[in-house]
Design an enzyme around this catalytic site. Structure first.
Site, mmCIF file in Angstrom:
data_model
loop_
_atom_site.group_PDB
_atom_site.id
_atom_site.type_symbol
_atom_site.label_atom_id
_atom_site.label_comp_id
_atom_site.label_asym_id
_atom_site.label_seq_id
_atom_site.Cartn_x
_atom_site.Cartn_y
_atom_site.Cartn_z
ATOM 1 C CE1 TYR A 1 33.658 75.661 49.644
ATOM 2 C CE2 TYR A 1 34.906 75.494 48.197
ATOM 3 C CZ TYR A 1 34.273 75.559 49.450
ATOM 4 O OH TYR A 1 35.321 75.680 50.182
ATOM 5 C CG ASP B 1 43.285 73.874 37.084
ATOM 6 O OD1 ASP B 1 43.720 73.356 35.723
ATOM 7 O OD2 ASP B 1 43.367 73.392 37.924
ATOM 8 C CE LYS C 1 37.124 72.585 40.244
ATOM 9 N NZ LYS C 1 36.978 71.510 40.575
HETATM 10 P P1 13P Z 1 41.646 70.617 41.159
HETATM 11 O O1 13P Z 1 41.526 71.904 42.416
HETATM 12 O O2 13P Z 1 43.065 70.512 40.660
HETATM 13 O O3 13P Z 1 41.870 71.019 39.972
HETATM 14 O O4 13P Z 1 41.256 69.216 41.251
HETATM 15 C C1 13P Z 1 40.006 69.339 40.837
HETATM 16 C C2 13P Z 1 38.843 67.848 41.793
HETATM 17 O O5 13P Z 1 38.114 68.189 41.701
HETATM 18 C C3 13P Z 1 40.320 67.062 42.065
HETATM 19 O O6 13P Z 1 39.758 65.708 42.408
HETATM 20 MG MG MG Z 2 44.695 71.894 41.344
HETATM 21 MG MG MG Z 3 41.447 70.613 37.869
HETATM 22 MG MG MG Z 4 41.537 72.296 44.121
#
Ligand code: 13P
Ligand code: MG
Ligand code: MG
Ligand code: MG
Ligand code: 13P
Length: 381
Positions: A228, A11, A231
């Site tokens: 933590y 990401d 991701k």
């Molecule tokens: P992602 O892990 O897809 O970046 O999403 C994080 C998040 O906090 C969505 O609410």
């Molecule tokens: Mg994501």
């Molecule tokens: Mg994200």
């Molecule tokens: Mg995520």
């Protein structure tokens, strides 16, 4: 010729928020990879997206954990991040945890699923890619694909599958792995992988000849970054047909949605909804968690595909059911089990709140007794 199939994902910026990727970023990543293909460093390549994550699919002959291949992915994500930063996308470069590439992309943020094999006369395989969840989301479907004959008829009727499969299970806290052979050690396997916060399936091998059948990204950023951040929206590669589960047996677990962790702020449970490529743009409460399935055939390492495996009305009911499950969980609001237990949350204010309230906690039993004594004195007066 041994072929390596590598999927590396990250990401590097959400559009808008954590919902989707931006076409300019995806194009930039794609351009870098295609240049490498032209240079002869890769046989073939493709880009998949799911929610705010981008996966680079590469075929080559360099083997797994190869510096050249990992560097290609790293460079592509860095170039993509430059564009994401220019557009001020949300969390631009969020999964690139260091400034310098050090020979292997593992531990630097992106998720990696790679396998090396001799390409069969026909080599169908499926790349699963999910957003708003974690690698342990694959534990349940991998069990069903490779160890549950009620899901996979081939375990009973295909002679090459009849000896079962061995699961390599990783303890994400200790970094140690254990191999468990099914059906003999099925209950031991389930005892571990039912604990989705601790154990994840890394690889699956065919007992008949030791051939690799499936591999998953198991990166849990919480452990890399020392806190933590988590991701870790995962990818997985599964080989299909003739000695492996049929394509339909591999997809079947997703027809019955189950609950996974990683929704909203990485801190909630939610149903994993199988969707077409087009519909992998989670927005309701940043979700619910999505999974796409990209089917490929390989021809001398060339990627024939992808075909969008969940773009099938037969999965419509699963999508509706996932939405019903989402409604049920959303009703819980901030309460568990919708919200994850404190130790599994991606970020939490709880320690701060506890610190603030320090000194205001009292022993309720002691206080009751003290009050009781006071009452008795008053009664005597
Ligand atoms: P992602 O892990 O897809 O970046 O999403 C994080 C998040 O906090 C969505 O609410
Ligand atoms: Mg994501
Ligand atoms: Mg994200
Ligand atoms: Mg995520
Ligand atoms: P077809 O008869 O369509 O080739 O399907 C064969 C099969 O085994 C599907 O699981």
């Amino acid at each position: 010729m041994k072929l390596t199939f590598s999927v590396i994902k990250a990401d590097i910026g959400g559009y808008v928020g954590h919902s989707d990727t931006h076409p300019e970023v995806v194009e930039t990543v794609k351009k870098v990879i295609e240049e490498e293909k032209e240079k002869g460093n890769l046989i073939d390549c493709n880009i998949l997206t799911c929610g705010d994550d981008i996966a680079i699919v590469m075929t080559h002959t360099h083997g797994v954990d190869n510096e050249v291949v990992h560097r290609i992915a790293w460079n592509a994500f860095e170039k993509g991040t430059e564009v994401a930063k220019k557009l001020k996308l949300y969390g631009a470069g969020q999964d690139l945890l260091t400034d310098a590439f050090s020979g292997n992309i593992k531990g630097l943020g992106p998720g990696v699923a790679e396998m090396e094999f001799e390409e069969r006369p026909s080599e169908p395989l499926i790349v699963f890619f999910a957003d708003k969840t974690s690698p342990s989301a694959w534990n349940l479907p991998l069990y069903e694909m490779f160890a549950d004959p009620m899901n996979t008829a081939g375990l009973v009727i295909d002679p090459k599958m009849h000896d079962g499969y061995t699961f390599e299970v990783l303890d994400v806290y200790s970094g140690k792995a254990v191999k468990l052979s099914t059906p003999a050690e099925l209950y031991d396997l389930l005892a571990l992988i039912g604990s989705v916060g601790k154990y994840v399936v890394k690889n699956v091998y065919r007992n008949y000849d030791g051939e690799i059948a499936a591999t998953a990204s198991t990166q849990k950023l919480s452990l890399m970054a020392g806190q933590y951040v988590g991701k870790d929206d995962p990818v997985m590669v599964v080989r299909a047909q003739s000695g492996f589960p049929a394509v339909g047996e591999i997809l079947e677990p997703f027809a019955r949605p189950w609950i996974v962790e990683g929704w909203m702020r990485g801190s909630h449970n939610g149903p994993l909804m199988p969707v077409s490529f087009e519909d992998a743009r989670p927005s309701r409460f940043d979700g619910p968690p999505r999974v796409i399935a990209a089917g490929f055939q390989l021809a001398q390492g060339k990627l024939v595909g992808p075909t969008d495996m969940f773009r099938d009305p037969a999965f419509d009911k699963a999508r509706v059911r996932a939405q019903d499950m989402a409604d049920i969980l959303r009703r819980q609001g901030i309460f568990e089990p919708h919200r994850l237990p404190a130790e599994e949350m991606e970020y939490t204010t709880l320690p701060k709140i506890l610190k603030k309230l320090e000194g205001r906690f009292y022993d309720i039993e002691e206080q009751r007794l003290e009050k009781g004594q006071v009452m008795e004195k008053e009664d005597m007066d």
